[in-house]
Design a protein around this motif. Structure first.
Motif, short mmCIF file in Angstrom:
data_model
loop_
_atom_site.label_atom_id
_atom_site.label_comp_id
_atom_site.label_asym_id
_atom_site.label_seq_id
_atom_site.Cartn_x
_atom_site.Cartn_y
_atom_site.Cartn_z
N PRO A 302 0.81 -1.22 0.00
CA PRO A 302 0.00 0.00 0.00
C PRO A 302 0.84 1.27 0.00
O PRO A 302 2.04 1.25 0.31
N THR A 303 0.20 2.36 -0.33
CA THR A 303 0.83 3.67 -0.30
C THR A 303 1.07 4.10 1.14
O THR A 303 0.23 3.82 2.02
N PRO A 304 2.18 4.76 1.44
CA PRO A 304 2.36 5.30 2.81
C PRO A 304 1.18 6.20 3.19
O PRO A 304 0.54 6.81 2.34
N SER A 305 0.92 6.25 4.48
CA SER A 305 -0.27 6.94 4.96
C SER A 305 0.09 8.13 5.85
O SER A 305 1.11 8.11 6.55
N PHE A 306 -0.79 9.14 5.82
CA PHE A 306 -0.67 10.25 6.77
C PHE A 306 -1.56 10.03 7.99
O PHE A 306 -1.54 10.82 8.93
N ASN A 307 -2.35 8.95 7.96
CA ASN A 307 -3.21 8.62 9.09
C ASN A 307 -2.42 7.74 10.06
O ASN A 307 -2.42 6.51 9.97
N ASN A 308 -1.75 8.39 11.00
CA ASN A 308 -0.87 7.66 11.89
C ASN A 308 -1.61 6.75 12.87
O ASN A 308 -1.04 5.75 13.34
N ASP A 309 -2.86 7.06 13.17
CA ASP A 309 -3.64 6.16 14.02
C ASP A 309 -3.88 4.84 13.32
O ASP A 309 -3.82 3.77 13.94
N GLU A 310 -4.15 4.90 12.02
CA GLU A 310 -4.37 3.68 11.25
C GLU A 310 -3.08 2.87 11.14
O GLU A 310 -3.09 1.64 11.24
N VAL A 311 -1.97 3.57 10.97
CA VAL A 311 -0.67 2.89 10.89
C VAL A 311 -0.35 2.19 12.21
O VAL A 311 0.17 1.07 12.22
N ALA A 312 -0.67 2.83 13.32
CA ALA A 312 -0.33 2.30 14.65
C ALA A 312 -1.29 1.22 15.12
O ALA A 312 -1.00 0.55 16.12
N ASP A 313 -2.39 1.02 14.41
CA ASP A 313 -3.38 0.02 14.84
C ASP A 313 -2.74 -1.36 14.90
O ASP A 313 -1.95 -1.74 14.04
N HIS A 314 -3.12 -2.12 15.94
CA HIS A 314 -2.48 -3.43 16.14
C HIS A 314 -2.70 -4.37 14.95
O HIS A 314 -1.83 -5.18 14.62
N THR A 315 -3.85 -4.25 14.31
CA THR A 315 -4.11 -5.10 13.14
C THR A 315 -3.10 -4.82 12.03
O THR A 315 -2.62 -5.75 11.36
N ASN A 316 -2.73 -3.56 11.86
CA ASN A 316 -1.73 -3.21 10.85
C ASN A 316 -0.36 -3.78 11.23
O ASN A 316 0.38 -4.29 10.38
N ILE A 317 -0.03 -3.72 12.52
CA ILE A 317 1.25 -4.28 12.98
C ILE A 317 1.28 -5.79 12.73
O ILE A 317 2.30 -6.34 12.30
N GLU A 318 0.16 -6.46 12.98
CA GLU A 318 0.10 -7.90 12.72
C GLU A 318 0.28 -8.20 11.24
O GLU A 318 0.93 -9.17 10.86
N THR A 319 -0.30 -7.35 10.38
CA THR A 319 -0.16 -7.54 8.93
C THR A 319 1.30 -7.46 8.52
O THR A 319 1.76 -8.21 7.65
N HIS A 320 2.05 -6.57 9.13
CA HIS A 320 3.48 -6.46 8.84
C HIS A 320 4.19 -7.76 9.19
O HIS A 320 5.10 -8.19 8.48
N PHE A 321 3.77 -8.40 10.27
CA PHE A 321 4.41 -9.67 10.64
C PHE A 321 4.04 -10.78 9.66
O PHE A 321 4.89 -11.59 9.26
N ILE A 322 2.78 -10.81 9.24
CA ILE A 322 2.30 -11.90 8.39
C ILE A 322 2.95 -11.87 7.01
O ILE A 322 3.51 -12.87 6.55
N ASP A 323 2.91 -10.72 6.34
CA ASP A 323 3.47 -10.68 4.98
C ASP A 323 4.08 -9.33 4.60
O ASP A 323 4.32 -9.07 3.41
N SER A 324 4.32 -8.48 5.60
CA SER A 324 4.98 -7.18 5.38
C SER A 324 4.17 -6.24 4.48
O SER A 324 4.73 -5.27 3.96
N SER A 325 2.89 -6.51 4.32
CA SER A 325 2.09 -5.67 3.42
C SER A 325 1.28 -4.62 4.16
O SER A 325 0.32 -4.06 3.62
N GLY A 326 1.66 -4.32 5.39
CA GLY A 326 0.94 -3.29 6.16
C GLY A 326 1.34 -1.88 5.74
O GLY A 326 2.25 -1.67 4.93
N LEU A 327 0.63 -0.93 6.31
CA LEU A 327 0.90 0.48 6.05
C LEU A 327 2.14 0.95 6.80
O LEU A 327 2.44 0.46 7.89
N VAL A 328 2.86 1.92 6.22
CA VAL A 328 3.87 2.68 6.94
C VAL A 328 3.50 4.15 6.85
O VAL A 328 2.77 4.57 5.95
N SER A 329 3.99 4.91 7.79
CA SER A 329 3.68 6.34 7.82
C SER A 329 4.63 7.12 6.92
O SER A 329 5.81 6.80 6.80
N TRP A 330 4.12 8.18 6.31
CA TRP A 330 4.98 9.09 5.55
C TRP A 330 6.01 9.73 6.48
O TRP A 330 7.06 10.18 6.02
N ASP A 331 5.72 9.73 7.79
CA ASP A 331 6.67 10.33 8.74
C ASP A 331 8.01 9.59 8.74
O ASP A 331 9.04 10.17 9.11
#
Length: 587
Positions: A302-331
């Motif tokens: 996915p495209t980097p996000s400016f929504n840092n709450d969505e990036v920090a959500d635990h579900t997104n962190i789990e997605t990064h572990f599963i296949d690294s396809s989670g969001l990262v912040s533009w920060d």
């Protein structure tokens, strides 16, 4: 034989490969190199698997073909030694009642109102059960699912004082999954890699969740690693901008981050790697970018996000572990980083590297628990760092425990092994309601079974099961709703081989809709037969009239009778023999 030594390894690659391959043959595993990728210079990856059990597979990566193969074989041994290939599956009554389920040095604790004496230490109890509301029954391992036998716990060495602590297999499997497992040429090599992985995941999660801005690695530092620079140059020439970051958070942790942009779709992939040696961490991070991926496979992020709450959500962190396809912040990419660049590096023996990493965790106030495994003749270990290396939160013991489908599995086995009746269907539905799982939940995952790809169970979800249960109970209004759900869910992406069985649900839906309108079936019967075929229409009518149950889910050899599950059991039997033959289990 030529000998190639790489940093961080205690043996030549050629020796490691030959040794591990021969040991796998001795154990009875027939491993094939199923696919190779070398999309850019100095970046190799390989997928290996057991010819007899496709569920036992690993991927390896490295800067050379031999390095990638050694990586894949090492991962194969770690997953065999730590039983990870079998972590999500019920192993049947024979294993559940055998002399040992996991290892000869396991210990069983009876189910009691409170936690049994000797199970975990005080810190672990308070960490995993802060509200004192975790019941012993919630700690039964999914592999045995043996309530009568009790809670199976494995011994770990607490590194702060060398004490032996028994930790439930249920907690290990539910919360740590594959994090902290490793195999190596020596014990300290394996332990160093496992601790490095724990740091990698901890720092990665922190950077993503806190949306930390990282400093880039200066060009003059990158120039020390010409093979890495060459690989990055090729990626950039192919149109993928690469940025290499120091993820050490000011030199505190031995972690690197490398990001890849895909301008074609705006996607971003953030890869992380860790090792006490800067160069090893950097190389691992770059090769991780393309492990199992060709250049054409870089459009899923996915495209980097400016929504840092969505990036920090635990579900997104789990997605990064599963296949690294989670969001990262533009920060992450801000010009003004939150930490200065640190030119960190630690070079020493693997024993010194292990001691260095262990000291880092002690500085954090963390205790480290290690189980070493030598029964396969290749050193392997599982490292737990409570509070730092868990992948999933302790709440999952309540809400997503991998043993939660035990009762449902037994009921379905009974119901679909030619004992179907409306009363049992009602009990099954009540159990599903009590589990509070959504309609999209795959049944094979919930039940802990490995199903064949061509079986109707391969696409079976809770929503479809609800439809069949409602039909069995004569609850036709509910059956209509769930038939509609099943048709809608499978409307897109259904493969040709599964399209015929979907006609059954279309026929159920049509007949129930007709009945809801008070219309006469005979008026529509000829065209229904043309639309759905006579066989599927007759099957629909017999289910609606409670003359048949379960449609095509019936089990002729029980719920563990799938060929895929049987191949897992056969692979596990080979491991059990190796464990029983090994005589030096710590007590």
């Amino acid at each position: 034989m030529s000998r190639t030594f790489i940093p961080g390894k205690d043996e030549a690659l050629e020796v490691s490969i030959n040794t591990m391959q021969q040991r796998l043959v001795n154990l009875g595993f027939d491993i094939e190199e199923a696919s190779w990728l070398n999309p850019v210079p100095n970046v190799w990856s390989v997928h290996i698997r057991d010819k007899a059990c496709g569920a036992c597979f690993t991927n390896g990566k490295g800067a050379s073909k031999d390095a990638a193969l050694a990586s894949a074989l090492g991962e194969y041994f770690e997953r065999l030694a730590c039983n990870y290939f079998f972590a999500d599956f019920y192993m049947g009554e024979q294993v559940a009642n055998s002399e040992f389920v996991h290892y000869p040095n396991e210990k069983w604790f009876p189910i009691a109102d409170g936690w049994s004496a000797g199970l975990m230490d005080d810190y672990l109890k308070s960490h995993y059960d802060p509200e004192q509301d975790v019941a012993m029954s919630q700690l039964i391992d999914v592999q045995s699912s043996n309530e009568q036998r009790g809670v199976c716990a494995l011994p770990f060495e607490r590194q702060s004082d060398g004490a032996q602590v028994y930790i439930p297999m249920n907690i290990i499997g539910n919360l740590y999954v594959s994090n902290g497992m490793s195999a190596g040429n020596t014990k300290t090599e394996a332990r160093t890699q496992a601790l490095s992985e724990c740091f990698e995941r901890y720092v990665k999660n922190r950077i993503i969740a806190e949306c930390i801005s990282l400093p880039e690695i200066p060009a003059e530092v990158m120039a020390r690693y010409p093979k890495v620079v060459e690989a990055i140059a090729k990626l950039e020439a192919e149109g993928f901008p690469i940025t290499c970051f120091d993820a050490s958070l000011g030199g505190e942790y031995p972690v690197i981050c490398v990001t890849l942009f895909n301008p074609e779709n705006g996607g971003c992939f953030a890869s992380f790697g860790a090792h006490p040696r800067f160069g090893v961490a950097l190389e691992r991070t770059v090769t991780e970018l393309l492990q199992g991926r060709g250049l054409k496979d870089l459009d899923i992020f996915p495209t980097p996000s400016f929504n840092n709450d969505e990036v920090a959500d635990h579900t997104n962190i789990e997605t990064h572990f599963i296949d690294s396809s989670g969001l990262v912040s533009w920060d992450l990419f801000k010009q003004d980083s939150d930490f200065p660049f640190a030119d960190w590096d630690f070079t020493g023996s693997t024993q010194e590297e292990f001691s260095f990493l262990l000291a880092k965790f002690r500085e954090l106030g963390a205790d480290v628990y290690i189980a070493d495994y030598e029964h396969l003749e290749t050193y392997a270990c599982r490292v737990l760092v409570p509070g730092y290396s868990e992948i999933y939160p302790a709440d999952d013991l309540h809400f997503a425990n991998n043993n939660r489908g035990t009762a449902l599995r037994r009921m379905l086995d009974q119901w679909l092994s030619n004992q179907a009746n409306a009363e049992l269907a009602e009990e099954i539905l009540a159990e599903i309601d009590a589990l509070n799982v959504d309609e999209f939940q795959p049944l094979d995952q919930l039940l802990g079974i490995a199903v064949d790809a061509t079986s109707p169970w391969a696409t079976l979800r809770i929503g479809e099961l609800r439809c069949l249960l409602a039909l069995a109970m004569g609850e036709l209004e509910d059956a209509l709703d769930w038939a509609q759900w099943t048709v809608d869910f499978n409307a897109y992406g259904i493969t040709a081989d599964r399209q015929p069985r979907l006609r059954f649900y279309h026929a159920v839906l049509a007949v129930l809709q007709l009945q809801e309108q008070g219309l006469e079936l005979e008026q529509y019967l000829p065209q229904f037969k043309r639309m759905y075929t006579t066989a599927h229409l007759e099957a629909a009518l017999t289910h609606i009239n409670q003359q048949a149950y379960g449609y095509d889910l019936h089990l002729t050899h029980g719920i563990l009778g799938f060929a895929k599950h049987q191949s897992l059991l056969q692979a596990y039997e080979k491991l059990q023999r190796a464990k029983a033959a090994h005589t030096h289990w710590p007590k």
